[in-house]
Scaffold this motif. Sequence first.
Motif, mmCIF file in Angstrom:
data_model
loop_
_atom_site.group_PDB
_atom_site.id
_atom_site.type_symbol
_atom_site.label_atom_id
_atom_site.label_comp_id
_atom_site.label_asym_id
_atom_site.label_seq_id
_atom_site.Cartn_x
_atom_site.Cartn_y
_atom_site.Cartn_z
ATOM 1 N N THR A 76 0.671 -1.379 0.485
ATOM 2 C CA THR A 76 -0.168 0.199 0.264
ATOM 3 C C THR A 76 1.134 1.167 -0.018
ATOM 4 O O THR A 76 1.802 1.549 0.513
ATOM 5 C CB THR A 76 -0.580 0.058 1.254
ATOM 6 N N VAL A 77 0.567 1.972 -1.240
ATOM 7 C CA VAL A 77 1.161 3.803 -0.930
ATOM 8 C C VAL A 77 0.667 4.725 -0.039
ATOM 9 O O VAL A 77 -0.417 4.661 0.263
ATOM 10 C CB VAL A 77 1.483 3.979 -2.209
ATOM 11 N N VAL A 78 1.080 4.335 1.035
ATOM 12 C CA VAL A 78 0.856 5.117 2.153
ATOM 13 C C VAL A 78 1.285 7.263 1.559
ATOM 14 O O VAL A 78 0.394 7.694 2.867
ATOM 15 C CB VAL A 78 1.200 5.192 3.408
ATOM 16 N N GLY A 79 1.825 7.700 1.060
ATOM 17 C CA GLY A 79 2.492 8.849 1.237
ATOM 18 C C GLY A 79 3.298 9.038 -0.022
ATOM 19 O O GLY A 79 3.901 8.134 -0.580
ATOM 20 N N GLY A 80 4.085 10.498 0.357
ATOM 21 C CA GLY A 80 4.970 10.538 -0.774
ATOM 22 C C GLY A 80 4.351 12.756 -1.458
ATOM 23 O O GLY A 80 3.272 12.500 -1.007
ATOM 24 N N GLY A 81 5.317 12.490 -1.945
ATOM 25 C CA GLY A 81 5.025 13.714 -2.950
ATOM 26 C C GLY A 81 5.306 14.612 -2.185
ATOM 27 O O GLY A 81 4.779 15.996 -2.377
ATOM 28 N N PHE A 82 6.867 15.469 -1.610
ATOM 29 C CA PHE A 82 6.895 16.073 -0.054
ATOM 30 C C PHE A 82 7.847 16.144 -0.401
ATOM 31 O O PHE A 82 9.129 15.593 -0.127
ATOM 32 C CB PHE A 82 5.911 16.391 0.679
ATOM 33 N N ARG A 83 8.573 17.408 0.043
ATOM 34 C CA ARG A 83 10.116 17.688 0.462
ATOM 35 C C ARG A 83 10.464 17.311 2.039
ATOM 36 O O ARG A 83 9.866 18.231 2.223
ATOM 37 C CB ARG A 83 10.121 19.179 -0.466
ATOM 38 N N LEU A 84 11.244 16.717 2.191
ATOM 39 C CA LEU A 84 11.836 16.637 3.585
ATOM 40 C C LEU A 84 13.239 18.112 4.093
ATOM 41 O O LEU A 84 14.161 17.199 3.088
ATOM 42 C CB LEU A 84 12.137 14.941 3.904
ATOM 43 N N ALA A 85 12.570 18.646 4.399
ATOM 44 C CA ALA A 85 13.964 19.503 4.962
ATOM 45 C C ALA A 85 15.257 18.822 5.857
ATOM 46 O O ALA A 85 14.463 17.707 6.870
ATOM 47 C CB ALA A 85 13.437 20.661 5.532
ATOM 48 N N GLU A 86 15.933 19.725 5.741
ATOM 49 C CA GLU A 86 17.250 19.284 7.186
ATOM 50 C C GLU A 86 16.705 19.060 7.586
ATOM 51 O O GLU A 86 16.622 19.856 8.508
ATOM 52 C CB GLU A 86 18.314 19.999 6.312
ATOM 53 N N GLU A 87 16.785 18.115 9.058
ATOM 54 C CA GLU A 87 17.296 17.900 10.448
ATOM 55 C C GLU A 87 15.607 18.184 10.670
ATOM 56 O O GLU A 87 15.592 18.767 12.254
ATOM 57 C CB GLU A 87 18.217 19.313 10.727
ATOM 58 N N THR A 88 15.230 18.205 9.798
ATOM 59 C CA THR A 88 13.614 18.366 10.415
ATOM 60 C C THR A 88 12.132 16.939 10.612
ATOM 61 O O THR A 88 12.967 16.042 9.945
ATOM 62 C CB THR A 88 12.265 19.207 9.306
ATOM 63 N N GLU A 89 11.796 17.080 10.953
ATOM 64 C CA GLU A 89 10.503 15.876 11.675
ATOM 65 C C GLU A 89 9.453 16.362 10.814
ATOM 66 O O GLU A 89 8.939 17.125 11.067
ATOM 67 C CB GLU A 89 10.292 15.078 12.811
ATOM 68 N N HIS A 90 8.729 14.741 10.146
ATOM 69 C CA HIS A 90 7.473 15.185 9.717
ATOM 70 C C HIS A 90 6.568 13.424 9.715
ATOM 71 O O HIS A 90 7.377 12.658 9.681
ATOM 72 C CB HIS A 90 7.897 14.957 7.781
ATOM 73 N N ALA A 91 5.394 13.421 10.150
ATOM 74 C CA ALA A 91 4.920 12.155 10.021
ATOM 75 C C ALA A 91 3.299 11.841 8.818
ATOM 76 O O ALA A 91 3.214 13.130 9.060
ATOM 77 C CB ALA A 91 4.153 12.563 12.491
ATOM 78 N N VAL A 92 3.074 11.349 8.510
ATOM 79 C CA VAL A 92 2.478 10.682 7.521
ATOM 80 C C VAL A 92 1.709 9.661 8.482
ATOM 81 O O VAL A 92 1.650 8.407 8.382
ATOM 82 C CB VAL A 92 3.377 10.733 6.501
ATOM 83 N N PRO A 93 0.724 9.897 8.603
ATOM 84 C CA PRO A 93 -0.176 8.996 8.930
ATOM 85 C C PRO A 93 -1.492 7.720 8.402
ATOM 86 O O PRO A 93 -1.089 7.898 7.094
ATOM 87 C CB PRO A 93 -2.040 9.627 10.024
ATOM 88 N N PHE A 94 -1.071 6.557 8.435
ATOM 89 C CA PHE A 94 -1.899 6.292 7.487
ATOM 90 C C PHE A 94 -3.056 4.622 8.097
ATOM 91 O O PHE A 94 -2.957 4.917 9.046
ATOM 92 C CB PHE A 94 -1.090 5.224 6.385
ATOM 93 N N SER A 95 -4.183 4.489 7.220
ATOM 94 C CA SER A 95 -5.122 3.312 7.751
ATOM 95 C C SER A 95 -5.114 2.415 6.342
ATOM 96 O O SER A 95 -5.346 2.461 5.413
ATOM 97 C CB SER A 95 -6.408 3.950 7.402
ATOM 98 N N LEU A 96 -4.876 1.018 6.616
ATOM 99 C CA LEU A 96 -5.000 -0.070 5.504
ATOM 100 C C LEU A 96 -5.668 -0.853 5.928
ATOM 101 O O LEU A 96 -5.861 -1.030 7.424
ATOM 102 C CB LEU A 96 -3.771 -0.300 5.208
ATOM 103 N N THR A 97 -6.132 -1.810 4.991
ATOM 104 C CA THR A 97 -6.945 -3.115 5.313
ATOM 105 C C THR A 97 -6.247 -4.463 4.899
ATOM 106 O O THR A 97 -5.549 -4.305 4.178
ATOM 107 C CB THR A 97 -8.312 -2.872 4.555
ATOM 108 N N LEU A 98 -6.278 -4.931 6.406
ATOM 109 C CA LEU A 98 -5.167 -6.638 6.184
ATOM 110 C C LEU A 98 -6.440 -7.339 5.386
ATOM 111 O O LEU A 98 -7.757 -7.549 5.146
ATOM 112 C CB LEU A 98 -5.734 -7.067 7.662
ATOM 113 N N PRO A 99 -5.505 -7.928 4.929
ATOM 114 C CA PRO A 99 -5.879 -8.839 3.320
ATOM 115 C C PRO A 99 -7.018 -9.692 4.792
ATOM 116 O O PRO A 99 -6.486 -10.556 5.573
ATOM 117 C CB PRO A 99 -5.230 -9.777 2.970
ATOM 118 N N TRP A 100 -7.730 -10.766 4.187
ATOM 119 C CA TRP A 100 -8.838 -11.204 4.773
ATOM 120 C C TRP A 100 -8.152 -12.731 5.430
ATOM 121 O O TRP A 100 -8.759 -12.976 5.837
ATOM 122 C CB TRP A 100 -10.351 -11.792 4.153
#
Length: 345
Positions: A76-100
């Motif tokens: 599952t692709v949960v994020g991307g397409g952004f610039r992460l600056a030097e020494e900074t922190e960034h959080a990407v929340p995600f929610s996916l469904t497990l296969p049955w």
Amino acid sequence: MVFKKLLGAVGVGGPSVDTVLDSTTAVPGGPLTGRVLLRGGRADVEIEQITLDLVARVEAEGDDGESEGTVVFDRTVVGGGFRLAEETEHAVPFSLTLPWETPLTELHGQPLGVVLGVRTELAVAGARDKGDLDQLGVAPLPVQEAILEALGQLGWGFKSADLELGHINGTGQRLPFYQELELTPPAQYAHVVNEIEVTFLAAPGGMEVVIEADKRGGLFSGGHDTVHRFTVSHHDVARTQWNAEVDGWFRQVLDAHASRTGPGPYETHGHGGYGGHGGHGGYADHGHGEHHSGERRSGPSTGAVVAGVAAGVAVGVVGGMVAAEVVDEIGDAFEGDEDDGGDDE
């Protein structure tokens, strides 16, 4: 928290990643949520894509014998397409469904010896790097738990659990592997079978229970395996007498087992209205059948019996068949995969 450095893609001083699951235990077909935490390195970088892979340690039988590898069974692709600056922190929340059909790893908190993981992969600077790996626990669905508790109360004993690469013919299996839980028979069946293997193939509308019986060979007849398939509904948990239901399954399996003289198609037993998936492979087949997915093997034992489940439970199994990525590097509990991504800070 422990951040994993992405040394392979961008070199020393690159970004680090740490995936934090909201809960380390999920259920098949249920949600898995959390956050991918990124920490910038010594320079700004473009985070092109963040991917979460569900991975499993799986056994495979080949010409050179038995081997183990890591299979990716969901991505599952949960994020991307952004610039992460030097020494900074960034959080990407995600929610996916497990296969049955996600395999079970535990029963009432007791491990079954099956290892699953969530692997985080980042696409950075045109390269991909496996940056973090977290172990994933999967508990049974209510219908699976009811069947397992019934097995334990009926005297079936847990022997081992493993994941097998391949497909069980005549079923609606979708993942590239299936889970086997090997059980030893109670005293009244010990003269009939050496062991049985149970596989759970869950789906949104219900579940197939595949039971394979290993027949004891007599003086003039060799032993062989036969497979039976039963279907149940998720909605039948509260209104089904599971001890009687499960015992009835095994009586049918063993009665047919004793009288069986030749191969045929699968025997299908509907229950709770789930048998009506006529468009899914062998869902409408009837009769008895052989299992054609290769030689059966035991996985590493988790001990004599999984304790603490009603009366000490036996166990179930799951299936697979989607595009499989089999990787050679595999260590104990994914340690080899962890080492590939870099050093911990």
